[in-house]
Write an enzyme that holds these catalytic residues in place. Structure first.
Site, mmCIF file in Angstrom:
data_model
loop_
_atom_site.group_PDB
_atom_site.id
_atom_site.type_symbol
_atom_site.label_atom_id
_atom_site.label_comp_id
_atom_site.label_asym_id
_atom_site.label_seq_id
_atom_site.Cartn_x
_atom_site.Cartn_y
_atom_site.Cartn_z
ATOM 1 N N LYS A 126 0.708 -1.129 -0.217
ATOM 2 C CA LYS A 126 0.205 -0.198 -0.316
ATOM 3 C C LYS A 126 0.908 1.253 -0.070
ATOM 4 C CE LYS A 126 -4.543 -1.611 1.366
ATOM 5 N NZ LYS A 126 -5.671 -1.561 2.290
ATOM 6 N N LYS B 271 -5.099 -9.594 -6.172
ATOM 7 C CA LYS B 271 -6.352 -9.967 -5.253
ATOM 8 C C LYS B 271 -7.346 -8.792 -5.881
ATOM 9 C CE LYS B 271 -6.712 -7.915 -0.867
ATOM 10 N NZ LYS B 271 -7.994 -7.140 -0.844
ATOM 11 N N LYS C 229 -10.720 -3.323 -3.023
ATOM 12 C CA LYS C 229 -11.858 -2.068 -3.127
ATOM 13 C C LYS C 229 -11.008 -1.080 -3.831
ATOM 14 C CE LYS C 229 -13.912 -2.589 1.540
ATOM 15 N NZ LYS C 229 -12.835 -2.947 2.446
HETATM 16 P P1 ATP Z 1 -8.382 -2.143 0.719
HETATM 17 O O1 ATP Z 1 -8.018 -2.738 -0.843
HETATM 18 O O2 ATP Z 1 -9.303 -0.943 0.947
HETATM 19 O O3 ATP Z 1 -7.463 -2.931 1.822
HETATM 20 P P2 ATP Z 1 -9.953 -4.842 0.657
HETATM 21 O O4 ATP Z 1 -10.717 -5.074 -0.541
HETATM 22 O O5 ATP Z 1 -8.889 -5.492 1.047
HETATM 23 O O6 ATP Z 1 -9.784 -3.359 0.849
HETATM 24 P P3 ATP Z 1 -10.534 -5.005 3.663
HETATM 25 O O7 ATP Z 1 -11.711 -4.127 4.100
HETATM 26 O O8 ATP Z 1 -9.115 -4.650 3.688
HETATM 27 O O9 ATP Z 1 -10.957 -5.014 2.028
HETATM 28 O O10 ATP Z 1 -10.840 -6.499 4.267
HETATM 29 C C1 ATP Z 1 -11.909 -7.218 4.586
HETATM 30 C C2 ATP Z 1 -11.915 -8.508 4.816
HETATM 31 O O11 ATP Z 1 -12.028 -9.030 3.267
HETATM 32 C C3 ATP Z 1 -10.741 -9.004 5.236
HETATM 33 O O12 ATP Z 1 -10.879 -10.322 5.918
HETATM 34 C C4 ATP Z 1 -9.869 -9.734 3.916
HETATM 35 O O13 ATP Z 1 -8.917 -10.686 4.161
HETATM 36 C C5 ATP Z 1 -11.016 -9.914 3.066
HETATM 37 N N1 ATP Z 1 -10.688 -9.903 1.543
HETATM 38 C C6 ATP Z 1 -10.266 -8.610 0.974
HETATM 39 N N2 ATP Z 1 -9.984 -8.748 -0.272
HETATM 40 C C7 ATP Z 1 -10.242 -10.382 -0.365
HETATM 41 C C8 ATP Z 1 -10.269 -10.983 -1.776
HETATM 42 N N3 ATP Z 1 -10.144 -10.796 -2.712
HETATM 43 N N4 ATP Z 1 -10.654 -12.548 -1.450
HETATM 44 C C9 ATP Z 1 -10.663 -13.051 -0.214
HETATM 45 N N5 ATP Z 1 -11.057 -11.965 0.922
HETATM 46 C C10 ATP Z 1 -10.731 -10.845 0.789
HETATM 47 MG MG MG Z 2 -7.352 -4.959 2.623
#
Ligand code: ATP
Ligand code: MG
Length: 342
Positions: A118, A201, A204
């Site tokens: 990040k 991955k 968001k």
């Molecule tokens: P950001 O990109 O802002 O970090 P994010 O999509 O990674 O957002 P988080 O809020 O950081 O979302 O993660 C929330 C939950 O979703 C965590 O348990 C994380 O492991 C899970 N998660 C996030 N992305 C994935 C993915 N691509 N596949 C499976 N689990 C995910």
């Molecule tokens: Mg995340």
């Protein structure tokens, strides 16, 4: 040191940073719902303090927090069975995080892949909060003495760090106070990948909206994103081995398995031999069938903002009732004088 038994308790959180997506749903939220059982205390948090480690527009943050709460409820979390709240309303998280900032070592933080990903090349310009993120995450979990934390695969390293912090705190102060938390990383879709690039991955914060399926996408958008998802020219295999070195194919099969509550083996037994031209519409239909009821319920709940705020307020009260005594005991262990001690 005496052995203490900790009551099983589940904690997890999701950032209200917008674009709740299929990866969040399959890797986290759907599994939060599975763990909401009569004999298990479940605590689920919208982690707004984590979200602001990168810039969030204030109006959007407030909207995303409520929308995430709507998503939690629409997916099946029941505010009478699980504690649902936003992190900033329970000050114990930030207070315990400070103690943990003094337990965790710089070297531990510098090794975190999320920090490296990040902050990128511009670490000097990243916020101090982004660097300290894992210490706040340890506090989120340990201020409830949580024993089980359902997360996606990308959070494994942060959970190892949470264990390291608990072990070092217990060791330094000669107590058996914080539990050594178990990560619960299970299911067919612990790491949902970007639809545009099977090596990244689904996230968001990915600038490309075509890389993810948002929980708020309508049926046409979901179908279009799946139709355009990157794949290879080969047919689907009948055995798991045939998915090796085919990250995009594996991703779509994993998603199908998780959405239909089957194992990857079961799915391949059915779809082995099919071309993507045939499999993609099947996947789109399944995704729409599973996600549409959630997104329409989310939209309905978003029309009841006062009700969402009431749920969050009640949840924060219940969360604080657990967190405050644990923080107080932590302060006592650390040697902080409290006027309440007489
Ligand atoms: P950001 O990109 O802002 O970090 P994010 O999509 O990674 O957002 P988080 O809020 O950081 O979302 O993660 C929330 C939950 O979703 C965590 O348990 C994380 O492991 C899970 N998660 C996030 N992305 C994935 C993915 N691509 N596949 C499976 N689990 C995910
Ligand atoms: Mg995340």
């Amino acid at each position: 040191m005496t052995e203490t038994q900790f009551t099983p308790r589940v904690f997890s959180g999701i950032q209200p940073s917008g674009n709740l997506h299929l990866g969040n749903y399959l890797g986290a939220l759907k599994r939060f719902v599975d763990m909401q059982q009569p004999d298990m205390e479940t605590i689920y948090c919208m982690v707004d303090l984590h979200a602001i480690t990168v810039w969030q527009d204030p109006k959007e943050l407030a909207h995303s927090t409520r929308e995430l709460c709507a998503g939690f409820i629409a997916a099946g979390l029941d505010p009478d069975k699980s504690i649902l709240f936003n992190q900033s309303q329970v000050p114990e998280h930030a207070q315990l995080a400070w103690i943990f900032n003094c337990v965790a070592r710089m070297g531990w933080m510098q090794r975190m892949t999320q920090w490296k990903d990040k902050a990128g090349k511009n670490q000097q310009n990243a916020s101090l909060g982004l660097f300290a993120y894992p210490s706040l995450m340890a506090a989120d979990i340990l201020t409830y003495h949580a024993t089980h934390v359902p997360v996606g695969d990308d959070q494994k390293q942060h959970l190892e760090l949470t264990r390291d912090i608990a072990i070092k705190f217990n060791h330094d102060y000669g107590v058996d106070f914080f539990p050594i938390t178990e990560p619960v990383i299970e299911g067919a879709a612990t790491r949902v990948m970007s639809l545009r690039d099977g090596s990244k991955k689904m996230s968001k914060s990915d600038p490309s909206d075509m890389s993810r399926i948002n929980m708020t996408d309508d049926a046409d958008t979901i179908a279009k994103k799946i139709r355009k998802a990157k794949t290879d020219p080969d047919a689907l295999p009948s055995e798991i081995d045939g998915l090796e070195d085919r990250p995009e194919a594996r991703n779509l099969v994993n998603i199908y398995a998780a959405l239909s509550d089957q194992t990857v083996e079961q799915v391949l037994a059915d779809v082995g031999g099919k071309q993507f031209g045939e499999f993609k519409p099947m996947l789109a239909e399944l995704a729409v069938e599973k996600l549409s009821p959630i997104s329409s319920e989310m939209a309905r709940l978003m029309g009841e903002e006062a009700e969402i705020d009431r749920i969050l307020g009640k949840g924060a009260e219940k969360a604080r009732a657990i967190a405050a005594p644990i923080l107080q005991q932590t302060y006592e262990i650390v040697g902080m004088v409290s006027s309440k001690q007489g």
